[in-house]
Design a protein around this motif. Structure first.
Motif, PDB file in Angstrom:
ATOM      1  N   VAL A  92       6.292  39.462  55.823  1.00 28.37           N
ATOM      2  CA  VAL A  92       6.967  38.596  56.796  1.00 28.37           C
ATOM      3  C   VAL A  92       6.083  38.542  58.038  1.00 28.37           C
ATOM      4  O   VAL A  92       5.871  39.553  58.702  1.00 28.37           O
ATOM      5  CB  VAL A  92       8.371  39.126  57.151  1.00 28.37           C
ATOM      6  N   THR A  93       5.574  37.360  58.348  1.00 27.81           N
ATOM      7  CA  THR A  93       4.658  37.226  59.485  1.00 27.81           C
ATOM      8  C   THR A  93       5.369  36.781  60.757  1.00 27.81           C
ATOM      9  O   THR A  93       4.881  37.059  61.848  1.00 27.81           O
ATOM     10  CB  THR A  93       3.504  36.257  59.174  1.00 27.81           C
ATOM     11  N   SER A  94       6.517  36.090  60.619  1.00 25.93           N
ATOM     12  CA  SER A  94       7.274  35.707  61.819  1.00 25.93           C
ATOM     13  C   SER A  94       8.726  35.442  61.460  1.00 25.93           C
ATOM     14  O   SER A  94       9.047  35.112  60.314  1.00 25.93           O
ATOM     15  CB  SER A  94       6.666  34.484  62.507  1.00 25.93           C
ATOM     16  N   VAL A  95       9.602  35.607  62.471  1.00 27.98           N
ATOM     17  CA  VAL A  95      11.018  35.273  62.333  1.00 27.98           C
ATOM     18  C   VAL A  95      11.390  34.333  63.464  1.00 27.98           C
ATOM     19  O   VAL A  95      11.131  34.617  64.628  1.00 27.98           O
ATOM     20  CB  VAL A  95      11.930  36.527  62.331  1.00 27.98           C
ATOM     21  N   ASN A  96      11.924  33.177  63.105  1.00 25.79           N
ATOM     22  CA  ASN A  96      12.315  32.148  64.084  1.00 25.79           C
ATOM     23  C   ASN A  96      11.239  31.912  65.142  1.00 25.79           C
ATOM     24  O   ASN A  96      11.515  31.827  66.336  1.00 25.79           O
ATOM     25  CB  ASN A  96      13.653  32.512  64.744  1.00 25.79           C
ATOM     26  N   GLY A  97      10.002  31.851  64.694  1.00 24.80           N
ATOM     27  CA  GLY A  97       8.883  31.534  65.582  1.00 24.80           C
ATOM     28  C   GLY A  97       8.269  32.709  66.317  1.00 24.80           C
ATOM     29  O   GLY A  97       7.271  32.548  67.004  1.00 24.80           O
ATOM     30  N   THR A  98       8.840  33.907  66.176  1.00 25.13           N
ATOM     31  CA  THR A  98       8.282  35.097  66.833  1.00 25.13           C
ATOM     32  C   THR A  98       7.418  35.856  65.840  1.00 25.13           C
ATOM     33  O   THR A  98       7.908  36.302  64.802  1.00 25.13           O
ATOM     34  CB  THR A  98       9.407  36.029  67.352  1.00 25.13           C
ATOM     35  N   SER A  99       6.146  36.001  66.147  1.00 24.28           N
ATOM     36  CA  SER A  99       5.218  36.693  65.246  1.00 24.28           C
ATOM     37  C   SER A  99       5.547  38.182  65.170  1.00 24.28           C
ATOM     38  O   SER A  99       5.851  38.820  66.173  1.00 24.28           O
ATOM     39  CB  SER A  99       3.780  36.519  65.739  1.00 24.28           C
ATOM     40  N   LEU A 100       5.483  38.732  63.958  1.00 23.80           N
ATOM     41  CA  LEU A 100       5.667  40.167  63.735  1.00 23.80           C
ATOM     42  C   LEU A 100       4.330  40.879  63.539  1.00 23.80           C
ATOM     43  O   LEU A 100       4.285  42.104  63.502  1.00 23.80           O
ATOM     44  CB  LEU A 100       6.545  40.410  62.500  1.00 23.80           C
ATOM     45  N   VAL A 101       3.261  40.116  63.413  1.00 20.28           N
ATOM     46  CA  VAL A 101       1.948  40.684  63.115  1.00 20.28           C
ATOM     47  C   VAL A 101       1.489  41.588  64.248  1.00 20.28           C
ATOM     48  O   VAL A 101       1.437  41.186  65.405  1.00 20.28           O
ATOM     49  CB  VAL A 101       0.910  39.575  62.844  1.00 20.28           C
ATOM     50  N   GLY A 102       1.208  42.830  63.894  1.00 24.58           N
ATOM     51  CA  GLY A 102       0.688  43.796  64.848  1.00 24.58           C
ATOM     52  C   GLY A 102       1.738  44.495  65.691  1.00 24.58           C
ATOM     53  O   GLY A 102       1.402  45.365  66.495  1.00 24.58           O
ATOM     54  N   LEU A 103       3.001  44.127  65.535  1.00 28.47           N
ATOM     55  CA  LEU A 103       4.059  44.764  66.319  1.00 28.47           C
ATOM     56  C   LEU A 103       4.449  46.103  65.700  1.00 28.47           C
ATOM     57  O   LEU A 103       4.349  46.277  64.481  1.00 28.47           O
ATOM     58  CB  LEU A 103       5.302  43.872  66.384  1.00 28.47           C
ATOM     59  N   PRO A 104       4.942  47.046  66.502  1.00 28.31           N
ATOM     60  CA  PRO A 104       5.434  48.306  65.941  1.00 28.31           C
ATOM     61  C   PRO A 104       6.579  48.039  64.965  1.00 28.31           C
ATOM     62  O   PRO A 104       7.352  47.086  65.135  1.00 28.31           O
ATOM     63  CB  PRO A 104       5.934  49.075  67.168  1.00 28.31           C
ATOM     64  N   PHE A 105       6.706  48.894  63.976  1.00 25.80           N
ATOM     65  CA  PHE A 105       7.722  48.727  62.938  1.00 25.80           C
ATOM     66  C   PHE A 105       9.122  48.642  63.545  1.00 25.80           C
ATOM     67  O   PHE A 105       9.926  47.789  63.158  1.00 25.80           O
ATOM     68  CB  PHE A 105       7.631  49.881  61.935  1.00 25.80           C
ATOM     69  N   SER A 106       9.421  49.499  64.517  1.00 22.25           N
ATOM     70  CA  SER A 106      10.760  49.497  65.121  1.00 22.25           C
ATOM     71  C   SER A 106      11.053  48.173  65.820  1.00 22.25           C
ATOM     72  O   SER A 106      12.191  47.688  65.815  1.00 22.25           O
ATOM     73  CB  SER A 106      10.916  50.668  66.090  1.00 22.25           C
ATOM     74  N   THR A 107      10.042  47.565  66.418  1.00 18.01           N
ATOM     75  CA  THR A 107      10.214  46.263  67.075  1.00 18.01           C
ATOM     76  C   THR A 107      10.519  45.189  66.039  1.00 18.01           C
ATOM     77  O   THR A 107      11.404  44.350  66.243  1.00 18.01           O
ATOM     78  CB  THR A 107       8.954  45.890  67.890  1.00 18.01           C
ATOM     79  N   CYS A 108       9.796  45.234  64.919  1.00 17.89           N
ATOM     80  CA  CYS A 108      10.038  44.269  63.831  1.00 17.89           C
ATOM     81  C   CYS A 108      11.461  44.410  63.308  1.00 17.89           C
ATOM     82  O   CYS A 108      12.156  43.413  63.104  1.00 17.89           O
ATOM     83  CB  CYS A 108       9.032  44.475  62.694  1.00 17.89           C
ATOM     84  N   GLN A 109      11.904  45.660  63.097  1.00 13.70           N
ATOM     85  CA  GLN A 109      13.272  45.896  62.631  1.00 13.70           C
ATOM     86  C   GLN A 109      14.280  45.322  63.629  1.00 13.70           C
ATOM     87  O   GLN A 109      15.261  44.698  63.224  1.00 13.70           O
ATOM     88  CB  GLN A 109      13.530  47.390  62.463  1.00 13.70           C
ATOM     89  N   GLY A 110      14.044  45.540  64.907  1.00 14.57           N
ATOM     90  CA  GLY A 110      14.948  45.025  65.934  1.00 14.57           C
ATOM     91  C   GLY A 110      15.031  43.510  65.916  1.00 14.57           C
ATOM     92  O   GLY A 110      16.127  42.933  66.031  1.00 14.57           O
ATOM     93  N   LEU A 111      13.889  42.842  65.773  1.00 15.29           N
ATOM     94  CA  LEU A 111      13.880  41.379  65.731  1.00 15.29           C
ATOM     95  C   LEU A 111      14.626  40.863  64.506  1.00 15.29           C
ATOM     96  O   LEU A 111      15.326  39.846  64.579  1.00 15.29           O
ATOM     97  CB  LEU A 111      12.439  40.859  65.744  1.00 15.29           C
ATOM     98  N   ILE A 112      14.505  41.554  63.387  1.00 13.66           N
ATOM     99  CA  ILE A 112      15.227  41.141  62.174  1.00 13.66           C
ATOM    100  C   ILE A 112      16.722  41.426  62.325  1.00 13.66           C
ATOM    101  O   ILE A 112      17.563  40.612  61.920  1.00 13.66           O
ATOM    102  CB  ILE A 112      14.635  41.826  60.925  1.00 13.66           C
ATOM    103  N   ARG A 113      17.083  42.547  62.936  1.00 16.13           N
ATOM    104  CA  ARG A 113      18.503  42.861  63.188  1.00 16.13           C
ATOM    105  C   ARG A 113      19.159  41.781  64.060  1.00 16.13           C
ATOM    106  O   ARG A 113      20.312  41.416  63.858  1.00 16.13           O
ATOM    107  CB  ARG A 113      18.638  44.208  63.894  1.00 16.13           C
ATOM    108  N   GLU A 114      18.411  41.289  65.065  1.00 21.91           N
ATOM    109  CA  GLU A 114      18.935  40.262  65.971  1.00 21.91           C
ATOM    110  C   GLU A 114      19.266  38.961  65.253  1.00 21.91           C
ATOM    111  O   GLU A 114      20.032  38.141  65.752  1.00 21.91           O
ATOM    112  CB  GLU A 114      17.943  39.996  67.100  1.00 21.91           C
ATOM    113  N   LEU A 115      18.729  38.767  64.059  1.00 27.37           N
ATOM    114  CA  LEU A 115      19.010  37.559  63.288  1.00 27.37           C
ATOM    115  C   LEU A 115      20.463  37.515  62.818  1.00 27.37           C
ATOM    116  O   LEU A 115      20.949  36.484  62.381  1.00 27.37           O
ATOM    117  CB  LEU A 115      18.073  37.454  62.080  1.00 27.37           C
TER     118      LEU A 115
END
Length: 176
Positions: A92-115
């Motif tokens: 998964v490279t981005s969610v709703n236009g926000t790139s996940l590439v290079g972000l810490p794992f916890s940040t990626c999880q948070g962005l997916i939870r916000e969905l």
């Protein structure tokens, strides 16, 4: 996609470069895989507000060519599975236009939870099967590999340890 864009900015056509022997050997052919347009796509998922997306994700792993999250499991009957467009192993490279590439794992999880609060989700993914086949060919039978080889060719299938733990039930998936 970043690698593909880099090549294009340097005036190199990725499709022509994919056919070289060097590209086949680098990163287990990951460079060629991630630069193919057919492997990169946008996935639209409709869901109810308050409903989780229904994916369990793991880190792509240290040294990954594409440092992001990988889908390790899809919740049975969840929006991600219902879409029919996602598979275990997809990056998964981005969610709703926000790139996940290079972000810490916890940040990626948070962005997916916000969905959870969204009714429409757009994921950009690179489709990758979770099992990779590596072909090892030895020059002749005098080279020992530690296992049986027929006609000088061995097939080995591997997957990230984190994905294996989820698939074998050695780790409980947390659906986001």
């Amino acid at each position: 996609m970043a690698y593909r864009n880099f090549l294009l900015s340097e005036g190199v056509e990725p499709e022509r470069l994919e056919n070289t022997r060097v590209m086949e050997q680098l990163y287990n052919a990951d460079l060629a895989h991630f630069s193919k347009k057919d492997n990169c796509r946008e996935v639209y998922i409709q869901k109810q507000r308050g409903e989780v997306l229904g994916v369990a994700v793991v880190e792509s792993g240290w040294g990954s060519l594409l440092p992001t999250v990988v889908i390790a499991n899809l919740m049975h009957g969840g929006p991600a599975e219902r879409s029919g467009d996602l598979s275990i192993g997809d990056h998964v490279t981005s969610v709703n236009g926000t790139s996940l590439v290079g972000l810490p794992f916890s940040t990626c999880q948070g962005l997916i939870r916000e969905l959870k609060n969204q009714s429409r989700v757009i994921l950009n993914i690179v489709h990758c099967p979770p099992v990779i086949t590596a072909i090892i060919q030895r020059p002749d039978t005098t080279y020992q590999l530690g296992f049986c080889v027929e006609d000088g060719v061995v097939l080995i299938k591997t997957m990230p340890a984190s994905t294996y733990r989820l698939l074998t039930g050695q780790e409980t998936p947390i659906y986001l």
